[in-house]
Design an enzyme around this catalytic site. Structure first.
Site, PDB file in Angstrom:
ATOM      1  N   LYS A   1       0.850  -1.200   0.000  1.00  0.00           N
ATOM      2  CA  LYS A   1       0.000   0.000   0.000  1.00  0.00           C
ATOM      3  C   LYS A   1       0.884   1.248   0.000  1.00  0.00           C
ATOM      4  CE  LYS A   1      -4.229   1.160   2.521  1.00  0.00           C
ATOM      5  NZ  LYS A   1      -4.822   1.012   3.849  1.00  0.00           N
TER       6      LYS A   1
HETATM    7  C1  E4P Z   1      -8.210   2.016   3.915  1.00  0.00           C
HETATM    8  O1  E4P Z   1      -7.462   1.193   3.462  1.00  0.00           O
HETATM    9  C2  E4P Z   1      -8.006   2.729   5.187  1.00  0.00           C
HETATM   10  O2  E4P Z   1      -7.329   1.866   6.070  1.00  0.00           O
HETATM   11  C3  E4P Z   1      -9.279   3.098   5.883  1.00  0.00           C
HETATM   12  O3  E4P Z   1     -10.423   2.723   5.179  1.00  0.00           O
HETATM   13  C4  E4P Z   1      -9.304   4.478   6.445  1.00  0.00           C
HETATM   14  O4  E4P Z   1     -10.534   4.692   7.091  1.00  0.00           O
HETATM   15  P1  E4P Z   1     -10.777   5.880   8.144  1.00  0.00           P
HETATM   16  O5  E4P Z   1     -11.012   7.121   7.374  1.00  0.00           O
HETATM   17  O6  E4P Z   1     -12.009   5.444   8.887  1.00  0.00           O
HETATM   18  O7  E4P Z   1      -9.555   5.965   9.006  1.00  0.00           O
END
Ligand code: E4P
Length: 214
Positions: free
Chosen positions: A83
């Site tokens: 990622k």
């Molecule tokens: C995606 O891969 C992220 O880990 C995640 O969805 C972020 O979500 P949040 O905005 O609730 O922190």
């Protein structure tokens, strides 16, 4: 639509896996920090439970650091997806790692052109964040619809992974908009099965049966 769980909690991942609905996992540095565990060790544990894609985020923000960390993360297991942030350095790292055969997930996507560029650079997944846009009074779901349209217009194979999901209606709207994947916190996955008529109907079935037969 594929369903990933958005957590670094092994317990939540195991519970979701046992439900038979889990296609993959996404993690991020904040989720790991919340667990207070070693990132590499936790990723290896997750990959023992889940055979689908497991997103492992880099901490570095420069190209060289992303490549170094990305290559290390990719060695943990075959199903690791590296990622990377949707930045210039992230885009370049996406191209390099994708050319090496490592799958990538380009995260922190908040506008459609980021999604178009990461698709061109070979991203396996793109992660538009719905909830964080909604939080600042912008419509997160519009972003999902725009990316879907752009990807369909040009046949980009990058999977649209809807992220930052906060409640079941986000999941419904993502499915209707044609997101390929939604990554969902465990408490929202559980809420996806809730309906008061299911509960009251079940209660009545059991009560009627007991009344008749004891
Ligand atoms: C995606 O891969 C992220 O880990 C995640 O969805 C972020 O979500 P949040 O905005 O609730 O922190």
């Amino acid at each position: 639509m594929e369903l990933y769980i958005d957590t670094a909690s092994l317990d939540e991942i195991k519970q979701a896996h046992d439900l038979g609905v889990l296609d993959g996992v996404t993690t991020n540095p904040s989720l790991i920090a919340k667990e207070g565990v070693d990132y590499t060790k936790r990723l290896a544990e997750i990959c023992e439970v889940v055979s689908g894609p497991v997103s492992a985020e880099v901490i570095a923000v420069d190209y060289d650091g992303m490549i170094r960390e990305g290559r290390d993360r990719a060695k943990i297991a075959e199903n690791i997806v590296v990622k990377l942030p949707s930045t210039l350095a992230g885009l370049r790292a996406c191209k390099t790692l994708s050319d090496e055969g490592t799958r990538t997930n380009l995260t922190l996507c908040f506008q459609p052109l980021q999604a178009m560029l990461v698709a061109k650079a070979g991203a396996f997944l793109v992660s538009p964040f719905i909830g964080r846009l909604d939080d600042i009074a912008q419509d997160g779901m519009t972003l999902i619809q725009e990316i879907r349209q752009i990807y369909d217009n040009f046949g980009y194979p990058t999977k649209l992974l809807a992220a930052s999901i906060r409640h079941p209606m986000h999941v419904v709207q993502c499915a209707l908009a044609g997101a390929d994947v939604a990554t969902v916190p465990f408490d929202v996955i559980k809420k996806m099965l809730n309906h008061p008529l299911t509960d009251s109907g079940l209660e009545k079935f059991v009560a009627d049966y007991k009344k008749a037969f004891g």
